[in-house]
Scaffold this active site. Structure first.
Site, PDB file in Angstrom:
ATOM      1  N   ASP A  28       0.853  -1.274   0.004  1.00 23.95           N
ATOM      2  CA  ASP A  28      -0.071   0.081  -0.047  1.00 23.95           C
ATOM      3  C   ASP A  28       0.993   1.238  -0.100  1.00 23.95           C
ATOM      4  OD1 ASP A  28      -3.269   0.499   1.062  1.00 23.95           O
ATOM      5  OD2 ASP A  28      -1.984   2.345   1.142  1.00 23.95           O
ATOM      6  N   ILE A  29       0.502   2.126  -0.832  1.00 20.44           N
ATOM      7  CA  ILE A  29       1.107   3.500  -0.946  1.00 20.44           C
ATOM      8  C   ILE A  29       1.205   4.208   0.352  1.00 20.44           C
ATOM      9  CG2 ILE A  29      -0.519   5.248  -1.713  1.00 20.44           C
ATOM     10  CD1 ILE A  29       1.301   5.643  -3.970  1.00 20.44           C
ATOM     11  N   ASN A  82     -12.723  -3.038   2.682  1.00 20.18           N
ATOM     12  CA  ASN A  82     -13.738  -2.110   3.041  1.00 20.18           C
ATOM     13  C   ASN A  82     -14.831  -2.172   1.865  1.00 20.18           C
ATOM     14  OD1 ASN A  82     -12.413  -1.136   5.039  1.00 20.18           O
ATOM     15  ND2 ASN A  82     -10.926  -0.021   3.792  1.00 20.18           N
ATOM     16  N   GLY A  88     -16.127   2.473   3.900  1.00 22.64           N
ATOM     17  CA  GLY A  88     -15.039   3.417   3.695  1.00 22.64           C
ATOM     18  C   GLY A  88     -13.991   3.064   2.386  1.00 22.64           C
ATOM     19  N   GLN A  89     -14.737   2.413   1.790  1.00 19.76           N
ATOM     20  CA  GLN A  89     -13.998   1.774   0.387  1.00 19.76           C
ATOM     21  C   GLN A  89     -13.661   3.188  -0.462  1.00 19.76           C
ATOM     22  OE1 GLN A  89     -16.103  -1.018  -1.884  1.00 19.76           O
ATOM     23  NE2 GLN A  89     -14.298  -1.372  -3.456  1.00 19.76           N
ATOM     24  N   HIS A  95     -10.234  -5.370  -2.931  1.00 18.90           N
ATOM     25  CA  HIS A  95      -8.957  -5.278  -2.676  1.00 18.90           C
ATOM     26  C   HIS A  95      -9.198  -5.859  -1.145  1.00 18.90           C
ATOM     27  CE1 HIS A  95     -10.147  -1.164  -2.193  1.00 18.90           C
ATOM     28  NE2 HIS A  95      -9.316  -1.375  -1.018  1.00 18.90           N
ATOM     29  N   HIS A  97      -6.855  -5.574   2.621  1.00 20.30           N
ATOM     30  CA  HIS A  97      -5.526  -5.007   3.020  1.00 20.30           C
ATOM     31  C   HIS A  97      -5.267  -6.328   4.162  1.00 20.30           C
ATOM     32  CE1 HIS A  97      -6.893  -0.811   2.332  1.00 20.30           C
ATOM     33  NE2 HIS A  97      -8.013  -1.369   2.095  1.00 20.30           N
TER      34      HIS A  97
HETATM   35  P1  5GP Z   1      -9.792   1.305   0.351  1.00 19.85           P
HETATM   36  O1  5GP Z   1     -10.129   2.584   1.305  1.00 19.85           O
HETATM   37  O2  5GP Z   1     -10.519   1.648  -0.832  1.00 19.85           O
HETATM   38  O3  5GP Z   1     -10.136   0.253   1.199  1.00 19.85           O
HETATM   39  O4  5GP Z   1      -8.449   1.411   0.442  1.00 19.85           O
HETATM   40  C1  5GP Z   1      -7.559   2.059  -0.780  1.00 19.85           C
HETATM   41  C2  5GP Z   1      -6.087   1.766  -0.671  1.00 19.85           C
HETATM   42  O5  5GP Z   1      -5.391   1.994  -1.634  1.00 19.85           O
HETATM   43  C3  5GP Z   1      -5.625   2.845   0.532  1.00 19.85           C
HETATM   44  O6  5GP Z   1      -5.045   2.113   1.669  1.00 19.85           O
HETATM   45  C4  5GP Z   1      -4.662   3.617  -0.323  1.00 19.85           C
HETATM   46  O7  5GP Z   1      -3.498   4.032   0.272  1.00 19.85           O
HETATM   47  C5  5GP Z   1      -4.181   2.605  -1.503  1.00 19.85           C
HETATM   48  N1  5GP Z   1      -3.751   3.231  -2.814  1.00 19.85           N
HETATM   49  C6  5GP Z   1      -4.356   4.138  -3.374  1.00 19.85           C
HETATM   50  N2  5GP Z   1      -3.791   4.316  -4.518  1.00 19.85           N
HETATM   51  C7  5GP Z   1      -2.725   3.614  -4.546  1.00 19.85           C
HETATM   52  C8  5GP Z   1      -1.672   3.608  -5.689  1.00 19.85           C
HETATM   53  O8  5GP Z   1      -1.720   4.267  -6.576  1.00 19.85           O
HETATM   54  N3  5GP Z   1      -0.683   2.678  -5.271  1.00 19.85           N
HETATM   55  C9  5GP Z   1      -0.758   1.985  -4.042  1.00 19.85           C
HETATM   56  N4  5GP Z   1       0.525   1.135  -3.807  1.00 19.85           N
HETATM   57  N5  5GP Z   1      -1.588   1.901  -3.234  1.00 19.85           N
HETATM   58  C10 5GP Z   1      -2.800   2.754  -3.399  1.00 19.85           C
END
Ligand code: 5GP
Length: 118
Positions: A28-29, A82, A88-89, A95, A97
């Site tokens: 994750d970034i 999420n 919170g998606q 995906h 985590h």
């Molecule tokens: P969500 O909130 O949808 O469950 O999580 C999305 C996740 O994707 C977040 O933890 C965010 O940091 C990660 N993320 C968003 N854009 C990128 C990206 O371009 N590269 C990577 N490696 N992670 C990303």
């Protein structure tokens, strides 16, 4: 098309952990734990509510392989998805985590008054 599809297609780089024909795991970034991996199917599925049991079967085995590869199988880890806006998606491509590398805090969830959530 989401940002994760661009990562799958190689249009955006990622720090890859493991890949096969059907799934991809990468860092994750914006990590929320010492180890924070995102695990995704390559097919476009919006979220957990949309995924088939067949895809989840493969995703389960792949996730276990990632956890073992990173040594997280020994002391444990947390696996979160999420689902939708209330969940919170932010990225609308399924995906999980995978979080680990430290004893993760849970009290902020388990001690909370459920009424405070609404
Ligand atoms: P969500 O909130 O949808 O469950 O999580 C999305 C996740 O994707 C977040 O933890 C965010 O940091 C990660 N993320 C968003 N854009 C990128 C990206 O371009 N590269 C990577 N490696 N992670 C990303």
């Amino acid at each position: 098309m989401t940002i994760f599809t661009k990562i799958i297609n190689g249009e955006i780089p990622c720090n890859k952990v493991l890949e096969n024909d059907d799934f991809l795991a990468f860092h994750d970034i914006n990590p929320k734990a010492p180890i924070h991996i995102l695990i995704i199917p390559k097919i476009e599925v919006e979220n957990f509510q949309q995924v088939t049991p067949e895809t989840m079967a493969g995703l389960t085995a792949f996730t276990q392989e990632v956890a073992t590869l990173l040594g997280l199988d020994k002391n444990g880890y947390r696996l979160i998805t999420n689902n939708g806006s209330d969940g919170g998606q932010e990225v609308m491509h399924l995906h999980f985590h995978l979080l680990g590398g430290a004893k993760l805090n849970w009290s902020h969830l388990s001690d909370s008054d459920s009424k405070k959530f609404i």
